[in-house]
Design an enzyme around this catalytic site. Structure first.
Site, short mmCIF file in Angstrom:
data_model
loop_
_atom_site.label_atom_id
_atom_site.label_comp_id
_atom_site.label_asym_id
_atom_site.label_seq_id
_atom_site.Cartn_x
_atom_site.Cartn_y
_atom_site.Cartn_z
N GLY A 14 0.81 -1.22 0.00
CA GLY A 14 0.00 0.00 0.00
C GLY A 14 0.84 1.27 0.00
O GLY A 14 0.62 2.16 0.82
N ASP A 65 -3.68 -6.76 -5.19
CA ASP A 65 -4.54 -6.65 -4.01
C ASP A 65 -4.00 -7.65 -2.99
O ASP A 65 -4.11 -8.86 -3.19
CB ASP A 65 -5.98 -6.98 -4.41
CG ASP A 65 -6.92 -6.99 -3.22
OD1 ASP A 65 -6.44 -7.06 -2.08
OD2 ASP A 65 -8.14 -6.96 -3.46
N TYR A 159 -12.35 -1.16 12.43
CA TYR A 159 -10.96 -0.76 12.16
C TYR A 159 -10.11 -0.85 13.44
O TYR A 159 -9.01 -1.44 13.43
CB TYR A 159 -10.95 0.66 11.60
CG TYR A 159 -9.58 1.27 11.49
CD1 TYR A 159 -8.74 0.90 10.43
CD2 TYR A 159 -9.10 2.18 12.43
CE1 TYR A 159 -7.46 1.45 10.33
CE2 TYR A 159 -7.84 2.72 12.32
CZ TYR A 159 -7.01 2.35 11.27
OH TYR A 159 -5.75 2.88 11.18
N ALA A 161 -10.59 -2.58 16.10
CA ALA A 161 -10.41 -3.97 16.51
C ALA A 161 -9.30 -4.64 15.69
O ALA A 161 -8.50 -5.41 16.23
CB ALA A 161 -11.73 -4.74 16.36
N LYS A 163 -6.72 -3.18 14.45
CA LYS A 163 -5.43 -2.63 14.86
C LYS A 163 -5.01 -3.17 16.23
O LYS A 163 -3.81 -3.32 16.51
CB LYS A 163 -5.46 -1.10 14.84
CG LYS A 163 -5.63 -0.53 13.42
CD LYS A 163 -4.49 -0.96 12.49
CE LYS A 163 -4.54 -0.31 11.12
NZ LYS A 163 -3.43 -0.70 10.25
N ILE A 192 -2.21 11.40 11.79
CA ILE A 192 -1.23 11.69 10.73
C ILE A 192 -1.97 12.26 9.52
O ILE A 192 -2.89 11.60 8.99
CB ILE A 192 -0.47 10.40 10.31
CG1 ILE A 192 0.09 9.64 11.53
CG2 ILE A 192 0.65 10.74 9.30
CD1 ILE A 192 1.13 10.35 12.36
P1 NAD Z 1 -3.88 5.94 2.99
O1 NAD Z 1 -5.32 5.65 2.82
O2 NAD Z 1 -3.35 7.20 2.39
O3 NAD Z 1 -2.99 4.70 2.50
C1 NAD Z 1 -3.43 3.37 2.61
C2 NAD Z 1 -2.86 2.58 1.45
O4 NAD Z 1 -3.24 1.21 1.56
C3 NAD Z 1 -3.36 3.07 0.09
O5 NAD Z 1 -2.23 3.31 -0.75
C4 NAD Z 1 -4.17 1.91 -0.47
O6 NAD Z 1 -4.02 1.78 -1.88
C5 NAD Z 1 -3.51 0.74 0.25
N1 NAD Z 1 -4.34 -0.45 0.29
C6 NAD Z 1 -5.55 -0.61 0.87
N2 NAD Z 1 -6.02 -1.85 0.65
C7 NAD Z 1 -5.08 -2.50 -0.08
C8 NAD Z 1 -4.99 -3.80 -0.63
N3 NAD Z 1 -5.97 -4.70 -0.47
N4 NAD Z 1 -3.88 -4.15 -1.32
C9 NAD Z 1 -2.88 -3.26 -1.51
N5 NAD Z 1 -2.92 -1.99 -1.01
C10 NAD Z 1 -4.01 -1.62 -0.32
O7 NAD Z 1 -3.66 6.00 4.56
P2 NAD Z 1 -2.36 6.06 5.49
O8 NAD Z 1 -2.72 6.95 6.60
O9 NAD Z 1 -1.15 6.32 4.72
O10 NAD Z 1 -2.37 4.56 6.06
C11 NAD Z 1 -1.24 3.72 6.11
C12 NAD Z 1 -1.36 2.79 7.30
O11 NAD Z 1 -1.26 3.55 8.50
C13 NAD Z 1 -2.71 2.05 7.38
O12 NAD Z 1 -2.48 0.72 7.83
C14 NAD Z 1 -3.46 2.85 8.43
O13 NAD Z 1 -4.44 2.09 9.07
C15 NAD Z 1 -2.32 3.23 9.37
N6 NAD Z 1 -2.63 4.38 10.24
C16 NAD Z 1 -2.81 5.64 9.74
C17 NAD Z 1 -3.09 6.70 10.60
C18 NAD Z 1 -3.28 8.12 10.13
O14 NAD Z 1 -3.52 9.00 10.97
N7 NAD Z 1 -3.16 8.42 8.86
C19 NAD Z 1 -3.21 6.46 11.98
C20 NAD Z 1 -3.03 5.17 12.45
C21 NAD Z 1 -2.72 4.14 11.58
#
Ligand code: NAD
Length: 254
Positions: A14, A65, A159, A161, A163, A192
């Site tokens: 991702g 995916d 979500y 749960a 994490k 973030i």
């Molecule tokens: P984002 O939505 O910008 O990025 C998520 C990425 O995951 C996207 O590029 C999407 O294409 C990819 N993705 C989703 N399902 C997929 C699949 N089946 N196969 C391949 N790729 C897939 O969000 P982000 O904030 O950059 O999130 C990154 C990670 O950080 C996630 O696991 C999210 O839960 C975690 N997170 C983010 C925050 C925040 O505040 N942004 C906080 C806590 C945790």
């Protein structure tokens, strides 16, 4: 101290945008060959690859995916082709999808959230273990969340749960793989921005007021998370496994 990862090969799921993208760029900048990924073909993924290559990095973009085992296998194959080893796996793919209260339970949504946040980490870890055992080394880094500790914002029960499960999975896998010198840790981001996550799913009012609740008085950016990932991927973390690093500016302390 500069972290160098020359000769290492990393997979970041991702990684066409947000936290995953900056993690991939930083791992490449440190010298690792990097397999980047998006769940579908996208111009953004190609742009990330181009940027890394233009900066002198070794990179391969794979549209797959990673909830599907056949497609996920393509990432492990690409890493071996690109660098001949799999040294670092960042299980970053994930997301909230949408906010759904449990009172409005929707099994399709529930399954999707479980799959993209939890199944992806199980599956990708499973697919790299054999190679990492052969090498007798490896670093697996899972993206958890502050939501694992505090239950997250409105409509994020499924979500949150997943994490929480990622934290438990991290500990179980660390025990399973420790004897083979494979380290498993997580990073738990707080709020973030510059990601789709909060930019799409969180009310403007929260964006406007949250900094006053953060002891360090600012929202996080993907680079804050990437620095923790880089540390855990490096030799500096060689006696750390089964742990999580909280990257939240002090918003949540436990
Ligand atoms: P984002 O939505 O910008 O990025 C998520 C990425 O995951 C996207 O590029 C999407 O294409 C990819 N993705 C989703 N399902 C997929 C699949 N089946 N196969 C391949 N790729 C897939 O969000 P982000 O904030 O950059 O999130 C990154 C990670 O950080 C996630 O696991 C999210 O839960 C975690 N997170 C983010 C925050 C925040 O505040 N942004 C906080 C806590 C945790």
């Amino acid at each position: 101290m500069e972290i160098r990862l020359d000769g290492k090969t990393a997979i970041v799921t991702g990684s066409r945008q947000g936290i995953g993208r900056v993690c991939a760029e930083q791992l490449a900048k440190a010298g690792a060959a990097v397999v980047i990924n998006s769940h579908q073909e996208s111009a953004e993924l190609d742009e990330v690859a181009q940027g890394i290559a233009n900066a002198g990095g070794k990179v391969k973009a794979v549209a797959a995916d990673v909830t599907d085992s056949k497609q996920a296998q393509k990432l492990a194959d690409a890493a071996l082709e690109l660098g001949g080893s799999i040294d670092i796996l960042v299980n970053n793919a994930g997301g909230l999808v949408k906010r759904v209260p449990v009172s409005e339970f929707d099994s399709g949504h529930y399954e999707k959230v479980m799959d993209i946040n939890l199944k992806t980490a199980f599956l990708m870890s499973h697919l790299v273990i054999e190679q990492m055992k052969k090498q007798q080394s490896g670093k697996i880094i899972n993206l958890s969340s502050q939501a694992a500790h505090d239950g997250g914002g409105p409509g994020s029960a499924a979500y949150s749960a997943t994490k929480g499960a990622i934290l438990t999975f991290t500990k179980s896998l660390a025990k399973e793989l420790g004897p083979d010198h494979i380290h498993v840790n997580s990073v738990s981001p707080g709020f973030i921005v510059q990601t789709e996550f909060h930019d799409t799913h969180t009310a403007r009012e929260v964006h406007d007021t949250i900094s006053s609740r953060i002891p360090l008085r600012r929202k996080g950016v993907p680079m804050d998370v990437a620095h923790a990932v880089l540390f855990l991927a490096s030799g500096l973390a060689d006696y750390i496994t089964g742990q999580t690093i909280e990257v939240n500016g002090g918003l949540y302390m436990y």
